[in-house]
Design a protein around this motif. Structure first.
Motif, PDB file in Angstrom:
ATOM      1  N   UNK A   8       0.730  -1.239  -0.102  1.00  0.00           N
ATOM      2  CA  UNK A   8       0.023  -0.273  -0.033  1.00  0.00           C
ATOM      3  C   UNK A   8       0.908   1.018  -0.119  1.00  0.00           C
ATOM      4  N   UNK A   9       1.096   1.901  -0.909  1.00  0.00           N
ATOM      5  CA  UNK A   9       1.953   3.008  -1.391  1.00  0.00           C
ATOM      6  C   UNK A   9       1.340   4.256  -2.208  1.00  0.00           C
ATOM      7  N   UNK A  10       1.211   5.402  -2.074  1.00  0.00           N
ATOM      8  CA  UNK A  10       0.644   6.012  -2.991  1.00  0.00           C
ATOM      9  C   UNK A  10       1.588   6.576  -4.119  1.00  0.00           C
ATOM     10  N   UNK A  11       2.998   6.328  -3.995  1.00  0.00           N
ATOM     11  CA  UNK A  11       3.871   6.732  -4.867  1.00  0.00           C
ATOM     12  C   UNK A  11       4.160   5.493  -5.696  1.00  0.00           C
ATOM     13  N   UNK A  12       3.665   5.577  -7.174  1.00  0.00           N
ATOM     14  CA  UNK A  12       3.717   4.667  -8.115  1.00  0.00           C
ATOM     15  C   UNK A  12       4.858   3.966  -8.358  1.00  0.00           C
ATOM     16  N   UNK A  13       6.019   4.731  -8.384  1.00  0.00           N
ATOM     17  CA  UNK A  13       7.403   4.354  -8.390  1.00  0.00           C
ATOM     18  C   UNK A  13       7.742   3.549  -7.472  1.00  0.00           C
ATOM     19  N   UNK A  32       0.650  -7.826  -4.549  1.00  0.00           N
ATOM     20  CA  UNK A  32      -0.391  -7.038  -5.192  1.00  0.00           C
ATOM     21  C   UNK A  32      -0.181  -5.548  -4.744  1.00  0.00           C
ATOM     22  N   UNK A  33      -0.704  -4.463  -5.490  1.00  0.00           N
ATOM     23  CA  UNK A  33      -0.626  -3.035  -4.957  1.00  0.00           C
ATOM     24  C   UNK A  33      -1.961  -2.459  -4.607  1.00  0.00           C
ATOM     25  N   UNK A  34      -1.757  -1.424  -3.945  1.00  0.00           N
ATOM     26  CA  UNK A  34      -2.970  -0.299  -3.706  1.00  0.00           C
ATOM     27  C   UNK A  34      -2.346   0.947  -3.575  1.00  0.00           C
ATOM     28  N   UNK A  35      -3.015   1.678  -4.281  1.00  0.00           N
ATOM     29  CA  UNK A  35      -2.448   3.225  -4.284  1.00  0.00           C
ATOM     30  C   UNK A  35      -2.946   4.081  -3.294  1.00  0.00           C
ATOM     31  N   UNK A  36      -3.644   3.737  -2.164  1.00  0.00           N
ATOM     32  CA  UNK A  36      -3.984   4.587  -0.952  1.00  0.00           C
ATOM     33  C   UNK A  36      -4.510   3.567  -0.022  1.00  0.00           C
ATOM     34  N   UNK A  62      -4.316   7.293   5.969  1.00  0.00           N
ATOM     35  CA  UNK A  62      -2.834   7.367   6.372  1.00  0.00           C
ATOM     36  C   UNK A  62      -2.658   5.763   6.773  1.00  0.00           C
ATOM     37  N   UNK A  63      -1.190   5.582   6.726  1.00  0.00           N
ATOM     38  CA  UNK A  63      -0.953   4.244   7.305  1.00  0.00           C
ATOM     39  C   UNK A  63      -1.230   3.662   8.532  1.00  0.00           C
ATOM     40  N   UNK A  64      -1.222   4.798   9.620  1.00  0.00           N
ATOM     41  CA  UNK A  64      -1.685   4.429  10.804  1.00  0.00           C
ATOM     42  C   UNK A  64      -2.921   4.110  11.004  1.00  0.00           C
TER      43      UNK A  64
END
Length: 388
Positions: A8-13, A32-36, A62-64
């Motif tokens: 889970x990460x908002x920065x695609x790179x 697998x990915x999640x953009x937010x 946010x992550x918390x």
């Protein structure tokens, strides 16, 4: 076995880099990915993941918040937080909320892969422990009303809620493992793992690695870092069965772990804190082993805070009818067959039998009689099929 990992990460790179690193490291990592955070939570609700890598600062959620929400719905999933430089303090604080660990941006390759491996190892152990716990109610019942068994039950009730170390003694097949499981299940650590180690079944040259883990390169076949049983049992109980067969070198390290609540992996000088209750068992006379210089006296006194001696079946024959009834029901359930009856004469003969193999031998005999005996098992069946 495939390990499902969610990033889970908002920065695609960064998502792409993490996915590439993990996928190339191990073909069994399905990433697998999640953009937010919102997308991540939806995926977690609908899929079963073995590990989540989660950024801290993200839009929408946010992550918390993702960590806290996941702990409410699927608390068993380990979380590794991804922190920027300014998020470091927050990342450390998330570990108090249940995060497994954190890695900093940009991720160090070795640090990332080691953290992922250790988290997945822990997840596998927790999963196995949960599976075993579901079986424990059926498989670890203490059957008997003899004075000796009632004394053990009373002692367990008193000792289990404490963190006192327990040494269980008794001949092979008497039920030492069962006593250890009861101690754990009735303790305040029952929600934590119970990790069993058969010290007699592990070669002496591998016992230290098994107990304390090792780092990559510690010996020829150590191709990656590996957590040991003490780390796996953190927050719970470690059961050292047949401890009398442990090498003196390993005994010295166990003694240190008990004295300082710290361990070191093989090949490392880094201390790792552990919070573990130790229950040990042996069929040997440890005082004789001490006299023969085969067991450390200081370790014995560390382990034997509470001593529980499990009696031989020959010393509690009045429990045999109860045990026969219990095993008859259990074996019929396991095999999907109808439950057979035992005549009074058959029971009497079983009570007079010389049970050198104790409970384990009794169970084997009952199973043999159920398979080979008459619909109602009588004296003749016991004489024919229970003989040594």
């Amino acid at each position: 076995m495939i390990s499902k990992i969610l990033v889970i990460e908002d920065e695609a790179a960064i998502r792409r880099v993490l996915k590439k690193i993990l996928s190339e490291e191990n073909e069994n990592y399905a990433v697998e990915e999640a953009e937010d955070g919102l997308v991540g939570i939806e995926k977690i609700k609908n899929e079963d993941y073995d590990l989540v890598l989660c950024d801290i600062k993200m839009p929408k959620m946010d992550g918390v918040e993702v960590l806290e929400a996941t702990k409410k719905i699927k608390p068993e999933i380990p979380f590794v937080m991804i922190s920027g430089h300014g998020d470091l303090e927050t990342a450390v604080n998330t570990m108090k909320s249940g995060a497994f660990d954190y890695i900093s941006k940009p991720p160090d390759l070795n640090r990332l892969l080691n953290t992922v491996r250790i988290a997945l190892d822990r997840r596998e152990l927790v999963t196995e422990n949960t599976r075993l716990k579901k079986k424990v109610g059926k498989n670890y019942q203490m059957i008997g009303e003899s004075p000796q068994i009632n004394t053990i039950k009373e002692m367990i009730e008193k000792v289990a809620p404490t963190d006192a170390r327990v040494l269980i003694t008794g001949s092979n097949g008497t039920g030492k493992e069962l006593v250890a499981h009861w101690l754990h299940q009735k303790s305040d650590r029952s929600k934590g793992p119970m990790v069993e180690v058969n010290c007699a079944a592990i070669p002496s040259e591998l016992i230290e690695s098994e107990l304390f883990g090792h780092v990559k390169g510690a010996f020829t076949s150590a191709n990656k870092d590996r957590a040991g049983k003490f780390e796996a049992a953190n927050g719970g109980t470690i059961f050292l069965d047949e401890i009398g067969d442990m090498s003196l070198t390993a005994q010295a390290k166990v003694l240190r772990a008990l004295q300082e609540n710290k361990i070191q992996r093989v090949g490392s000088d880094k201390d790792i804190k552990v919070n573990v209750r130790v229950v040990a068992a042996t069929n040997k006379d440890l005082k004789k082993e001490i006299a023969d210089k085969k067991f450390r006296e200081d370790l014995y006194h560390r382990l034997a805070v509470i001593l529980i001696k499990v009696p031989a079946l020959n010393d509690r024959r009045e429990d045999i009818p109860l045990l026969v009834d219990y095993f008859t029901k259990k074996i019929a359930e396991e095999q999907g067959t109808h439950q057979k009856e035992f005549s009074d004469e058959a029971i009497k003969l079983l009570k007079d039998y010389d049970w050198t193999g104790n409970i384990r031998e009794l169970r084997n005999v009952i199973e043999r009689l159920i398979i080979l005996g008459s619909d109602k098992i009588d004296k003749k069946d016991v004489e024919l099929f229970a003989s040594k």
